[in-house]
Design a protein around this motif. Structure first.
Motif, PDB file in Angstrom:
ATOM      1  N   VAL A  19       5.222  -1.038   2.900  1.00  0.00           N
ATOM      2  CA  VAL A  19       4.212  -0.078   3.355  1.00  0.00           C
ATOM      3  C   VAL A  19       2.828  -0.708   3.323  1.00  0.00           C
ATOM      4  CG1 VAL A  19       3.134   2.149   2.863  1.00  0.00           C
ATOM      5  CG2 VAL A  19       5.610   1.899   2.668  1.00  0.00           C
ATOM      6  N   LEU A  42      15.571   8.240  -0.143  1.00  0.00           N
ATOM      7  CA  LEU A  42      15.419   7.728  -1.501  1.00  0.00           C
ATOM      8  C   LEU A  42      15.772   8.823  -2.504  1.00  0.00           C
ATOM      9  CD1 LEU A  42      12.035   5.768  -1.168  1.00  0.00           C
ATOM     10  CD2 LEU A  42      14.365   4.873  -1.020  1.00  0.00           C
ATOM     11  N   SER A  62      12.152   8.185   2.885  1.00  0.00           N
ATOM     12  CA  SER A  62      13.346   7.458   3.313  1.00  0.00           C
ATOM     13  C   SER A  62      12.938   6.141   3.932  1.00  0.00           C
ATOM     14  CB  SER A  62      14.173   8.285   4.305  1.00  0.00           C
ATOM     15  OG  SER A  62      13.435   8.509   5.496  1.00  0.00           O
ATOM     16  N   VAL A  63      13.875   5.189   3.934  1.00  0.00           N
ATOM     17  CA  VAL A  63      13.652   3.866   4.501  1.00  0.00           C
ATOM     18  C   VAL A  63      14.805   3.552   5.450  1.00  0.00           C
ATOM     19  CG1 VAL A  63      12.367   3.036   2.491  1.00  0.00           C
ATOM     20  CG2 VAL A  63      14.848   2.742   2.584  1.00  0.00           C
ATOM     21  N   SER A  76      18.339   6.222   8.783  1.00  0.00           N
ATOM     22  CA  SER A  76      17.499   6.180   7.591  1.00  0.00           C
ATOM     23  C   SER A  76      18.325   6.493   6.353  1.00  0.00           C
ATOM     24  CB  SER A  76      16.337   7.172   7.713  1.00  0.00           C
ATOM     25  OG  SER A  76      16.834   8.500   7.801  1.00  0.00           O
ATOM     26  N   LEU A 136      11.672   5.082   8.757  1.00  0.00           N
ATOM     27  CA  LEU A 136      10.725   5.131   7.648  1.00  0.00           C
ATOM     28  C   LEU A 136      10.007   6.470   7.676  1.00  0.00           C
ATOM     29  CD1 LEU A 136       9.384   3.585   5.287  1.00  0.00           C
ATOM     30  CD2 LEU A 136       7.660   2.786   6.920  1.00  0.00           C
ATOM     31  N   VAL A 157       6.805   7.954   0.314  1.00  0.00           N
ATOM     32  CA  VAL A 157       7.913   7.425   1.097  1.00  0.00           C
ATOM     33  C   VAL A 157       9.176   8.199   0.740  1.00  0.00           C
ATOM     34  CG1 VAL A 157       9.228   5.360   1.702  1.00  0.00           C
ATOM     35  CG2 VAL A 157       6.826   5.150   1.026  1.00  0.00           C
ATOM     36  N   ASP A 162      11.745  -3.802  -0.585  1.00  0.00           N
ATOM     37  CA  ASP A 162      10.539  -3.647  -1.395  1.00  0.00           C
ATOM     38  C   ASP A 162       9.649  -2.620  -0.703  1.00  0.00           C
ATOM     39  OD1 ASP A 162       8.257  -3.857  -2.893  1.00  0.00           O
ATOM     40  OD2 ASP A 162       7.743  -5.881  -2.239  1.00  0.00           O
ATOM     41  N   VAL A 163       9.796  -1.362  -1.097  1.00  0.00           N
ATOM     42  CA  VAL A 163       9.100  -0.270  -0.412  1.00  0.00           C
ATOM     43  C   VAL A 163       7.589  -0.442  -0.530  1.00  0.00           C
ATOM     44  CG1 VAL A 163       8.753   2.217  -0.341  1.00  0.00           C
ATOM     45  CG2 VAL A 163      11.039   1.286  -0.751  1.00  0.00           C
ATOM     46  N   GLN A 164       7.120  -0.747  -1.725  1.00  0.00           N
ATOM     47  CA  GLN A 164       5.684  -0.891  -1.955  1.00  0.00           C
ATOM     48  C   GLN A 164       5.093  -1.988  -1.057  1.00  0.00           C
ATOM     49  OE1 GLN A 164       4.072   0.869  -4.627  1.00  0.00           O
ATOM     50  NE2 GLN A 164       2.050   0.096  -4.045  1.00  0.00           N
ATOM     51  N   GLU A 179       9.025   7.589  -3.342  1.00  0.00           N
ATOM     52  CA  GLU A 179       8.135   6.618  -3.977  1.00  0.00           C
ATOM     53  C   GLU A 179       6.716   6.788  -3.461  1.00  0.00           C
ATOM     54  OE1 GLU A 179       8.015   1.786  -4.749  1.00  0.00           O
ATOM     55  OE2 GLU A 179       9.872   2.821  -4.247  1.00  0.00           O
TER      56      GLU A 179
END
Length: 598
Positions: free
Chosen positions: A516, A460, A502-503, A457, A488, A500, A511-513, A464
Motif C-alpha cells: 500500500v 483478511l 482484502s488483498v 480477492s 485490493l 485494508v 506484505d500489505v504495509q 490491517e
C-alpha cells in the motif's frame, strides 16, 4: 516606422536562419539532395566538425549548367512537378536549402550528368564569384566552407567542434539507416569515422550504426493496417540504454523527431523497462502521402498525421506483438567483465598425498604401491575420511532427473544463496533470479485475470491499518474503485490511515504495509502523467512485486522446475517488470574458457 521591403541578401539570411541552424543542418540538406538524385554512394568529408568545411560527393543523376543556376535561386526545385505539395514523395521539396547555405557561406557545386560535361558554380555569401567547366565523374560534389564566417552574430552561437561533429554524425547515421541500399562513408579531419556498404539488410544496417550487439538482441517489428506499414528493429527490454538517444524514427524514409512517436515507444515498453532506461529502436513508417503532412517545420524534422491515434496504436501493438512472440527470451551475451571476475583456483604446491584430508584425526593414509598387499588394496577406507560439512542441500530423488535438452530453460539442479535457481540446459548453464522471474509471471497472471472475470480477492481475517500521509491517503481514496478491480479492498480510516480489508488472492501472504505504501508513492509520482490503462498496469506491477517469491526463500526442486516451465510459456518472462533480466545463460563455450579449455 514605415514598412519597407527587405533587400534580397537580408531575405536570404533570414531564410538561412530557419533552414541552416548549424553545420549538421547544412549537411542534412545536401545529403538529402543526393538521395533524391538517386545516389548509390555518398562520401562525406568534414573539417573541424563541419565548421570549416563540408564536402559531399555522390554518384547521382547530376545537373547541367542551366539547372545548377536555377538550383541556387530561392524556391526553385525539380521535386514538385505540379502544385500538389501534399503528394510530395522526396526528402526535399521547398527549394530553399542551397540558396540559404550560399547566403551564409562559400558554396561550390561541381556536377556532371551522365554523357555530358561537368560544370562548376561558386557563390560566396550570396555573390557569384566563378563558374565554368569542371572535371569529375558523373554525379555531384557540393562543398561548403566557412559557414557563418561573415555572420559573426550567428557564428558565436555555434557550439564546440566536438559537439558540431557529433551532430553531423548523428544526421548521417539517421539518413544511412533509412536508406540501407546506399553506401555511406564519412571522414573527419582526414580520419575515416564511418563506413557502411550498400545493399545491407535493414537490421544489419541498424546494428552497424548503433551497436553490433543489437544484432543478437533484437526483434523484428512488422505490422500493416489501413494502408500504413510499420517495420523496423527493436531491442529486447533487457538490452537498454540510460539515455534515449538511440531511438530512431522514420516516416516515408524521412528522419523525424515526433512527440507522438516517442510517447508511443514509452507506452509499448511501459511495464518492461524502468522509467530511467530506454530501448534501442529504429522504426520505419510508410504512410500514404495524403495521410501525413511533412510541411510543418522548416527543417522537415516534424510531421503531422491525419490520424495520430492509428499511428500510436500501430507502434504500441507492433512492438508488443514482436516482444510477446519472443516469450522468455532475454539478453544472453556473457558479460566480459563478469567472466573476468572468475578467478582460477591457484595450484597448490602440496602433494596430493599430503593434503589435510589425510591428516585428519583417525584418517589412514592411502596405501603405498611399493608395499602392495591385498588387504591394503581392498580395505574400504572411505568411512574413515573426515570431510567438511556439505555447503548445499540435497533432496531424495523421487524420480530420475529429467534431461535438460527437453526444455529451453533446462531442469533445476539446485539453488544458490536462496535467490538463484541453477538449471542445466542442453547448451549451457541457466541461472534464474527467482524473485524477478516470479514477479513477471504474477503480473501476467493478473493481466489475464483482468481480461476475464477480474482478480479474485482474499479477505483478511483481521483488517490491517496502514498509516500514511494525508495526501497519500487522498490519492489512494481517489483510486479505490480501480484498486478493487485488482482485488485490493481499501477504505479510508481517518485523515492519515487506510484500512485494508482484502488483498488479491494470487499474491498469497503479501506484505500489505509495503504494498500500500508503494502504491501511494507510485500514484504520487506518475498518476497525472498516465492514461487509465497505463495506471492500471502500474498498479498491477507494484502488486506483483510484493506478491512474488522473495529472495531468500528456499524452493523445492519441484517448485523450481514449475517456475522454469511457466517462464517458457509466458510472454515477456525474459525480464522483470523493471526491465532487468530474469535469467542468464553461461554457454558451454564460456564455461570452457573459464577452465582454459578454449
Amino acid at each position: 516606422m514605415s514598412i519597407r521591403r527587405l533587400p534580397e541578401h537580408l531575405v536570404n539570411r533570414i531564410a538561412a536562419g530557419e533552414v541552416v541552424e548549424r553545420p549538421a543542418s547544412a549537411l542534412k540538406e545536401i545529403v538529402e539532395n543526393a538521395l533524391d538524385a538517386g545516389a548509390t554512394r555518398i562520401a562525406i568529408r568534414l573539417s573541424h566538425g563541419g565548421l570549416d568545411r563540408i564536402e559531399v560527393s555522390d554518384d547521382g543523376c547530376g545537373m547541367d549548367s542551366a539547372d545548377m543556376a536555377l538550383a541556387l535561386e530561392r524556391h526553385a526545385t525539380s521535386k514538385l512537378p505540379d502544385d500538389a505539395i501534399e503528394n510530395v514523395a522526396t526528402l526535399g521539396f521547398r527549394g530553399e536549402a542551397l540558396p540559404s547555405i550560399a547566403s551564409v557561406a562559400r558554396l561550390s557545386i561541381d556536377s556532371r550528368p551522365r554523357g555530358a560535361d561537368g560544370w562548376n558554380r561558386t557563390v560566396d555569401n550570396g555573390q557569384l564569384v566563378s563558374e565554368g567547366p569542371a572535371a569529375l565523374p558523373p554525379g555531384t560534389r557540393v562543398t561548403v566552407e566557412q559557414l557563418f564566417g561573415k555572420v559573426p552574430a550567428r557564428r558565436k552561437f555555434l557550439r564546440t567542434t566536438k559537439a558540431e561533429y557529433a551532430a553531423c554524425i548523428d544526421i548521417v547515421r539517421r539518413l544511412a539507416m533509412a536508406h540501407p541500399s546506399v553506401a555511406f562513408s564519412v571522414e573527419h579531419d582526414g580520419r575515416r569515422v564511418l563506413g557502411v556498404q550498400g545493399g545491407e539488410a535493414r537490421e544489419e544496417r541498424v546494428a552497424a550504426l548503433t551497436d553490433r550487439a543489437l544484432a543478437d538482441n533484437h526483434v523484428i517489428v512488422s505490422l500493416e493496417r489501413e494502408g500504413v506499414q510499420l517495420s523496423g528493429v527493436a531491442s529486447l527490454p533487457t538490452y537498454n540504454r540510460g539515455v534515449g538517444d538511440h531511438q530512431y524514427l522514420f516516416v516515408n524514409g524521412r528522419p523525424v523527431r515526433d512527440r507522438l512517436l516517442i510517447g508511443a515507444l514509452r507506452g509499448a515498453y511501459a511495464d518492461m523497462l524502468a522509467r530511467d532506461r530506454h530501448p534501442v529502436v529504429a522504426l520505419f513508417l510508410d504512410v500514404p502521402p495524403l495521410e501525413v503532412d511533412v510541411n510543418v517545420h522548416p527543417a522537415k524534422t516534424e510531421v503531422r498525421f491525419r490520424d495520430p491515434a492509428l499511428i500510436r496504436g500501430m507502434i504500441v501493438s507492433g512492438l508488443r506483438r514482436a516482444l510477446d512472440a519472443e516469450g522468455f527470451r532475454a539478453v544472453q551475451n556473457a558479460d566480459p567483465a563478469a567472466l573476468s571476475a572468475w578467478k582460477p583456483e591457484p595450484i597448490s604446491p602440496t602433494p596430493i598425498g599430503s593434503m589435510p584430508i589425510f591428516e585428519a584425526a583417525g584418517a589412514v593414509p592411502p596405501p603405498s604401491y611399493n608395499q602392495f598387499t591385498p588387504s591394503a588394496a581392498f580395505a574400504d577406507r572411505r568411512s574413515s575420511f573426515i570431510t567438511p560439512p556439505p555447503q548445499a542441500r540435497a533432496e531424495p530423488a523421487a524420480a530420475p532427473a529429467p534431461e535438460g535438452r527437453s526444455f529451453p530453460l533446462g531442469v533445476a539442479r539446485g539453488q544458490v544463496a536462496r535467490t538463484y535457481i541453477v538449471a542445466e540446459a542442453e547448451d549451457g548453464l541457466v541461472i534464474v533470479d527467482q524473485h524477478a522471474a516470479h514477479e513477471r509471471l504474477t503480473l501476467e497472471r493478473m493481466r489475464r485475470a483482468m481480461e476475464g472475470q477480474g482478480v479474485a480477492s482474499q479477505a483478511l481475517l483481521l483488517p490491517e491499518v496502514v498509516e500514511l500521509e494525508e495526501t497519500a491517503c487522498d490519492r489512494l481514496e481517489a483510486r479505490i474503485a480501480e484498486l478493487k478491480e485488482f482485488g485490493l479492498d481499501l477504505e479510508r480510516f481517518g485523515p492519515s490511515a487506510m484500512l485494508v480489508r482484502s488483498v488479491p488472492a494470487m499474491l498469497g501472504q503479501a506484505d500489505v504495509q509495503g504494498m500500500v505504501t508503494d502504491l501511494a508513492d507510485d500514484l504520487a509520482a506518475y498518476d497525472s502523467a498516465l492514461s487509465l490503462k497505463e495506471r492500471l498496469d502500474l498498479v498491477a506491477a507494484t502488486m506483483a512485486c510484493h506478491g512474488s517469491v522473495r529472495a531468500g526463500r528456499v524452493l523445492s526442486v519441484a517448485e523450481m522446475n514449475a517456475l522454469l516451465r511457466e517462464m517458457e510459456v509466458t510472454p515477456r518472462s525474459g525480464q522483470c517488470n523493471h526491465g532487468r533480466p530474469t535469467w542468464v545463460k553461461l554457454g558451454h563455450g564460456d564455461i570452457e574458457k573459464l577452465f582454459g579449455r578454449k
